[in-house]
Design an enzyme around this catalytic site. Structure first.
Site, PDB file in Angstrom:
ATOM      1  N   LYS A  17      15.216  19.254  -3.818  1.00 57.57           N
ATOM      2  CA  LYS A  17      14.189  18.920  -4.808  1.00 57.57           C
ATOM      3  C   LYS A  17      13.519  20.201  -5.342  1.00 57.57           C
ATOM      4  O   LYS A  17      14.176  20.988  -5.977  1.00 57.57           O
ATOM      5  CB  LYS A  17      13.188  17.961  -4.169  1.00 57.57           C
ATOM      6  CG  LYS A  17      13.852  16.732  -3.498  1.00 57.57           C
ATOM      7  CD  LYS A  17      14.591  15.883  -4.497  1.00 57.57           C
ATOM      8  CE  LYS A  17      15.036  14.530  -3.993  1.00 57.57           C
ATOM      9  NZ  LYS A  17      16.030  14.502  -2.928  1.00 57.57           N
TER      10      LYS A  17
ATOM     11  N   ASP B 274       7.424  15.629   6.462  1.00 59.15           N
ATOM     12  CA  ASP B 274       8.358  15.836   5.353  1.00 59.15           C
ATOM     13  C   ASP B 274       7.549  16.417   4.202  1.00 59.15           C
ATOM     14  O   ASP B 274       6.754  15.716   3.580  1.00 59.15           O
ATOM     15  CB  ASP B 274       9.011  14.496   4.968  1.00 59.15           C
ATOM     16  CG  ASP B 274      10.054  14.662   3.878  1.00 59.15           C
ATOM     17  OD1 ASP B 274       9.939  15.610   3.069  1.00 59.15           O
ATOM     18  OD2 ASP B 274      10.986  13.828   3.814  1.00 59.15           O
TER      19      ASP B 274
ATOM     20  N   ARG C 122      30.003  28.156  11.690  1.00 54.38           N
ATOM     21  CA  ARG C 122      29.248  26.917  11.965  1.00 54.38           C
ATOM     22  C   ARG C 122      28.008  27.232  12.789  1.00 54.38           C
ATOM     23  O   ARG C 122      27.009  26.517  12.754  1.00 54.38           O
ATOM     24  CB  ARG C 122      30.120  25.866  12.668  1.00 54.38           C
ATOM     25  CG  ARG C 122      29.344  24.594  13.024  1.00 54.38           C
ATOM     26  CD  ARG C 122      30.225  23.429  13.426  1.00 54.38           C
ATOM     27  NE  ARG C 122      31.325  23.803  14.268  1.00 54.38           N
ATOM     28  CZ  ARG C 122      31.234  24.117  15.561  1.00 54.38           C
ATOM     29  NH1 ARG C 122      30.058  24.099  16.169  1.00 54.38           N
ATOM     30  NH2 ARG C 122      32.296  24.461  16.256  1.00 54.38           N
TER      31      ARG C 122
ATOM     32  N   TYR D   8      10.556   7.843   2.191  1.00 57.72           N
ATOM     33  CA  TYR D   8      11.811   7.834   1.433  1.00 57.72           C
ATOM     34  C   TYR D   8      12.715   6.750   2.019  1.00 57.72           C
ATOM     35  O   TYR D   8      12.892   6.669   3.244  1.00 57.72           O
ATOM     36  CB  TYR D   8      12.453   9.221   1.525  1.00 57.72           C
ATOM     37  CG  TYR D   8      13.838   9.299   0.958  1.00 57.72           C
ATOM     38  CD1 TYR D   8      14.107   8.845  -0.326  1.00 57.72           C
ATOM     39  CD2 TYR D   8      14.877   9.835   1.707  1.00 57.72           C
ATOM     40  CE1 TYR D   8      15.390   8.923  -0.844  1.00 57.72           C
ATOM     41  CE2 TYR D   8      16.165   9.918   1.189  1.00 57.72           C
ATOM     42  CZ  TYR D   8      16.412   9.448  -0.085  1.00 57.72           C
ATOM     43  OH  TYR D   8      17.678   9.515  -0.587  1.00 57.72           O
TER      44      TYR D   8
HETATM   45  N1  PLP Z   1      12.743  13.390   1.938  1.00 58.46           N
HETATM   46  C1  PLP Z   1      12.278  12.991   0.730  1.00 58.46           C
HETATM   47  C2  PLP Z   1      10.797  12.858   0.538  1.00 58.46           C
HETATM   48  C3  PLP Z   1      13.156  12.708  -0.308  1.00 58.46           C
HETATM   49  O1  PLP Z   1      12.683  12.319  -1.497  1.00 58.46           O
HETATM   50  C4  PLP Z   1      14.557  12.830  -0.074  1.00 58.46           C
HETATM   51  C5  PLP Z   1      15.543  12.534  -1.144  1.00 58.46           C
HETATM   52  O2  PLP Z   1      15.222  11.951  -2.165  1.00 58.46           O
HETATM   53  C6  PLP Z   1      15.005  13.228   1.188  1.00 58.46           C
HETATM   54  C7  PLP Z   1      14.066  13.509   2.164  1.00 58.46           C
HETATM   55  C8  PLP Z   1      16.465  13.365   1.499  1.00 58.46           C
HETATM   56  O3  PLP Z   1      16.947  14.553   0.977  1.00 58.46           O
HETATM   57  P1  PLP Z   1      18.475  14.802   0.523  1.00 58.46           P
HETATM   58  O4  PLP Z   1      18.726  13.900  -0.659  1.00 58.46           O
HETATM   59  O5  PLP Z   1      18.508  16.253   0.203  1.00 58.46           O
HETATM   60  O6  PLP Z   1      19.349  14.443   1.670  1.00 58.46           O
END
Ligand code: PLP
Length: 392
Positions: A213, A188, A64, A117
């Site tokens: 992604k 992000d 961990r 998001y």
């Molecule tokens: N940030 C963005 C821009 C996203 O599109 C997403 C998911 O669609 C996330 C964060 C969250 O990621 P995860 O689905 O891997 O938890």
């Protein structure tokens, strides 16, 4: 922190290799090149390590806290983002975003895009309720509005381009304004990928990824990561991961690294196809509006061209016929996959407002298209056919 809570024994990362990113994705994170060594890093499946007494620097103790299968991925992502220390991998993008939010004190202030998001927005709202944090939702494309919202803020969390509205922020200006005011910044970088922009170069404190992604790229793994601008921030993020247990499995990280090896090829192909599809959709009789920063009249065009490499491979499309028309397009495609998520080798699409939690300022009829690496003519035929038959 005691040594048991926080193993700091992470290998140094060469952040100025002089190599192109297309080479870094292939060459970084390999085992030492000695006779008989494997070309790829091994997966180590062990929850614990042989140990007794006081842990020495660099010794593994418990998985961990740290495990060697994370390192090649964490080093490669750090090299791509231009960080001088390893990334910190998490069990999902949201776990990584939760780590970023952990820097906000109770009663603090968070500035974030109104079209971030939707689950990031949901997390922020939850924080507002639980910890009295003030959330200021802004239009990230409106630089004056964002800067005005920074007064007294604890964190600016930017998405650029935003999901799903593709608004593009003037990142260097926003990050400089935040620094002047002592506001912690996080970007992000899921949509842009480090091949599109490197927020640390513009002065960001933290970069966060949904590795799920583009980085992993095959829609077969859920994973996240944080990259930090300083050793202090990195060790706080690492400590958060250890304390909260938001750790990725070794096999998932190994898979993500395997996917990352082809990032440059995938991005090059999907961006070229996205631009071509955008160009054709802009003249399609069954399309009311198409959004892609490659289009010269797109609101994000000038900034993307100036600040980023490439225009990305997400399209926003509003078919004629409103939400019903959009649903009919999704039902009509045969090659494009109707699914949420994005950044996989397969092209996919969805109407975002099918989710009750999506921002009400996102148009009801907006389709978000993630362009993959299939032949662009096959993608066009399928989409064109679905648009035409949706008209009825
Ligand atoms: N940030 C963005 C821009 C996203 O599109 C997403 C998911 O669609 C996330 C964060 C969250 O990621 P995860 O689905 O891997 O938890």
């Amino acid at each position: 922190m005691t040594s048991h809570d926080q193993p700091d024994a992470v290998p140094p990362v060469p952040h100025d290799t002089g190599l192109s990113p297309a080479t870094v994705v292939v060459a970084a994170g390999r085992p030492e090149r000695v006779q008989g060594a494997p070309v790829n890093p091994p997966v180590v499946l062990s929850s614990t390590y042989v140990s007794q007494g006081v842990q020495q620097q660099g010794e593994m103790l418990y998985a961990r806290m740290d495990t060697e299968t994370w390192h090649p991925f964490e080093e490669t992502l750090a090299a791509l983002e231009g960080a001088g220390r390893p990334a910190v991998a998490f069990s999902s993008g949201m776990a990584a975003i939760a780590a970023v939010f952990s820097f906000v004190p109770a009663g603090g202030v968070v500035v974030l895009p109104r079209h971030a998001y939707q689950v990031t927005l949901g997390f922020a709202d939850d924080l507002a309720q639980r910890a009295g944090v003030e959330i200021r939702r802004v239009d990230v494309a409106d630089t004056d509005q964002v800067v005005a919202a920074l007064d007294g803020a604890s964190l600016l969390l930017v998405e650029s381009p935003t999901n799903p509205m593709l608004e593009v922020a003037d990142l260097p200006v926003l990050l400089a304004a935040s620094r002047e005011r002592g506001v912690l910044t996080a970007v992000d970088n899921t949509f842009a990928t480090p091949l599109g922009q490197r927020p640390l170069d513009h002065g960001a404190d933290l970069v966060v990824h949904s590795v799920t992604k583009y980085l992993a790229g095959h829609s077969d793994v859920v994973l996240g990561a944080v990259v930090a601008a300083t050793d202090d921030l990195a060790s706080r993020v690492r400590a958060y991961r250890t304390l909260h247990g938001a750790i990725p499995g070794p096999f998932e990280v190994w898979l993500a690294l395997r996917g990352l090896r082809t990032l440059a090829l995938r991005v090059e192909r999907s961006q070229a196809s996205a631009a071509e599809l955008a160009r054709r959709l802009a003249h399609h009789p069954d399309v009311a509006e198409v959004r892609h920063p490659s289009l010269p009249d797109d609101p994000g065009h000038e900034r993307t061209a100036r600040l980023m490499t490439g225009f990305g491979s997400i399209l926003g499309v509003r078919p004629v016929g409103g939400a019903d028309g959009a649903d009919a397009v999704v039902a009509g495609v045969r090659l494009w996959v109707p699914a949420t998520s994005l950044g996989g080798v397969e092209s996919s699409l969805e109407r975002r407002r099918r989710f009750a939690t999506e921002s009400v300022t996102v148009p009801e009829d907006l389709l978000r298209l993630s362009v993959g690496i299939e032949d662009v003519e096959d993608l066009w035929r399928d989409l064109d056919g679905a648009l035409r038959s949706a008209r009825g």
